[in-house]
Design an enzyme around this catalytic site. Structure first.
Site, short mmCIF file in Angstrom:
data_model
loop_
_atom_site.label_atom_id
_atom_site.label_comp_id
_atom_site.label_asym_id
_atom_site.label_seq_id
_atom_site.Cartn_x
_atom_site.Cartn_y
_atom_site.Cartn_z
N LYS A 1 31.93 31.79 48.69
CA LYS A 1 31.26 32.51 47.60
C LYS A 1 32.15 32.49 46.35
O LYS A 1 33.35 32.18 46.44
CB LYS A 1 30.99 33.96 48.04
CG LYS A 1 32.24 34.76 48.37
CD LYS A 1 31.91 36.03 49.14
CE LYS A 1 33.19 36.80 49.48
NZ LYS A 1 32.93 37.93 50.40
N ARG B 1 27.69 49.03 53.33
CA ARG B 1 27.55 48.21 52.14
C ARG B 1 26.27 47.40 52.29
O ARG B 1 25.28 47.67 51.64
CB ARG B 1 28.80 47.34 51.98
CG ARG B 1 28.98 46.76 50.61
CD ARG B 1 30.27 45.99 50.49
NE ARG B 1 30.33 44.81 51.37
CZ ARG B 1 31.25 43.86 51.31
NH1 ARG B 1 32.21 43.94 50.39
NH2 ARG B 1 31.24 42.84 52.13
N TYR C 1 51.92 43.22 20.72
CA TYR C 1 51.02 44.30 20.30
C TYR C 1 51.57 45.67 20.69
O TYR C 1 52.11 45.85 21.78
CB TYR C 1 49.66 44.13 20.95
CG TYR C 1 48.80 43.07 20.33
CD1 TYR C 1 48.46 43.12 18.97
CD2 TYR C 1 48.30 42.03 21.10
CE1 TYR C 1 47.66 42.15 18.40
CE2 TYR C 1 47.49 41.05 20.54
CZ TYR C 1 47.17 41.12 19.19
OH TYR C 1 46.38 40.16 18.64
N MET D 1 45.47 37.99 24.58
CA MET D 1 44.32 37.20 25.05
C MET D 1 44.75 35.80 25.47
O MET D 1 44.30 35.28 26.50
CB MET D 1 43.26 37.11 23.94
CG MET D 1 41.98 36.44 24.41
SD MET D 1 40.77 36.24 23.10
CE MET D 1 40.36 37.94 22.74
C1 LIG Z 1 33.81 37.90 51.49
C2 LIG Z 1 33.33 38.08 52.86
C3 LIG Z 1 33.93 37.42 53.94
C4 LIG Z 1 35.25 36.68 53.80
O1 LIG Z 1 36.27 37.65 53.75
P1 LIG Z 1 37.81 37.28 53.61
O2 LIG Z 1 38.50 38.60 53.65
O3 LIG Z 1 37.96 36.61 52.29
O4 LIG Z 1 38.18 36.39 54.73
C5 LIG Z 1 33.33 37.48 55.18
N1 LIG Z 1 32.20 38.21 55.37
C6 LIG Z 1 31.60 38.90 54.36
C7 LIG Z 1 30.37 39.67 54.64
C8 LIG Z 1 32.15 38.86 53.08
O5 LIG Z 1 31.57 39.55 52.10
#
Ligand SMILES: *Cc1c(COP(=O)(O)O)cnc(C)c1O
Length: 344
Positions: free
Chosen positions: A33, A128, A242, A290
């Protein structure tokens, strides 16, 4: 050239995936992802497929469509967000597998795409995504009759091996899934470290593949070298950057380097962060701007062309620690302005 060089070691990615694979007796997937955690799904996904990964995970259907173009037909592409309104065309045309999160998603899926593959995501306590135990109990027989490809859930505290939540979620997941003849998945990187009880049929590592904690033995994947634009001597009592946030306590050689918060090097890095040159630590002075960062290079006899932030001397998690965040956020924040070099 003034852009910083972000080098991504594809061999280390391959080695990390293999190492995680060897830690279990089950199948190993790959979570890619957010553009493979910011490292470039076009380059990372084929490497993992070549290592033998056949089950990929993305957050949303749009990412799945992009990944299908990279991988071609064959590997499963599982979507954590499930089947959302407007997703049906993407799920069908890219042959995605939505992880169904609710009764509503289940109905939407079978109505729009009857017979199309899907998995089920259960809520074992993280609250979640996924179906709650009661919801699952009501839907279970209907869902099972449609042959889901996978039943999964996610651990909230897997990076803390002694956290009681791990055992609680394991128990809940087992209660919700024991005896069902469907492949199961509970473990991401942290869950792999928790041992066999957590592995089931398929693991879903992300961060460990990309060299981050909680996979402590990961090979480093990312190197970030930032060009020095200018070096000046700052006299005692003069300030840098800054807000005049840093005052020279003694005559100081300050290098101004070509990266900043627009490149994902967040302002919170300012306090206590270091860059390195051949292992020698060089403190950041003043605020991160930046496009620029100022670094105390007084300890160097000769100022090099680049200073390093991430690499063999400072891991992604070390840098995350400077900013009070986690390696995941450092990686996914790495900006678009870098000259990205893939080592293969
Ligand atoms: C992001 C995610 C993973 C991978 O998790 P890592 O800690 O990066 O190995 C696996 N399952 C779900 C549902 C996730 O959201």
């Amino acid at each position: 050239m003034t852009t910083a060089t972000l080098s991504i070691d594809l061999n280390a990615i391959a080695a990390n995936w293999q190492a995680l694979n060897k830690m279990t007796g089950c199948d190993t997937g790959a979570v890619i992802k957010a553009n493979a955690y910011g490292l470039g799904v076009d380059r990372v996904a084929p490497v993992l497929a070549a290592q033998g990964a056949r089950k990929f995970f993305v957050a949303v259907a749009e990412e799945g469509v992009a990944l299908r173009r990279v991988l071609g037909p064959g590997p499963a592409i599982n979507v954590f967000a499930g089947h959302m309104p407007g997703d049906a065309d993407m799920i069908r045309s890219a042959a995605l597998t939505p992880m169904i999160n609710s009764v509503d998603q289940m109905i939407a899926h079978v109505e729009a795409l009857p017979g199309h593959r899907f998995g089920v995501q259960l809520n074992s306590g993280m609250n979640r995504l996924g179906m709650d135990p009661a919801e699952w109990a009501a839907l279970r027989d209907i869902a099972l009759a449609q042959n889901p490809t996978l039943i999964m859930s996610h651990l909230a505290c897997a990076d803390e091996p002694n956290h009681p939540m791990n055992a609680r979620q394991l128990k809940t997941f087992r209660e919700m899934t024991d005896g069902l003849n469907v492949p199961r998945s509970l473990a991401a990187t942290g869950g792999i470290m928790l041992g066999r009880d957590y592995h089931f049929d398929l693991t879903r590592p992300g961060i460990g593949v990309y060299g981050g904690l909680p996979f402590a033995d990961a090979m480093p994947v990312v190197t970030l070298d930032v060009p020095v634009i200018q070096v000046r001597e700052v006299a005692t009592g003069q300030t840098v950057g800054y807000g005049c946030a840093w005052t020279a306590p003694r005559p100081t050689m300050v290098a101004t380097i070509a990266a900043g918060y627009a490149d994902g090097l967040i302002r919170a890095l300012g306090n206590g962060a270091t860059f390195t040159h051949e292992g020698r630590k060089l403190p950041v002075v003043g605020r991160v701007s930046m496009d620029l960062i100022t670094v105390d290079v007084t300890s160097l006899t000769e100022v090099p062309e680049h200073l390093q932030l991430i690499g063999n001397y400072q891991s992604v998690d070390t840098v995350a620690g400077f900013a009070g965040t986690i390696g995941y956020e450092v990686l996914t924040a790495l900006g678009a302005r870098y000259d990205r070099v893939y080592v293969e």
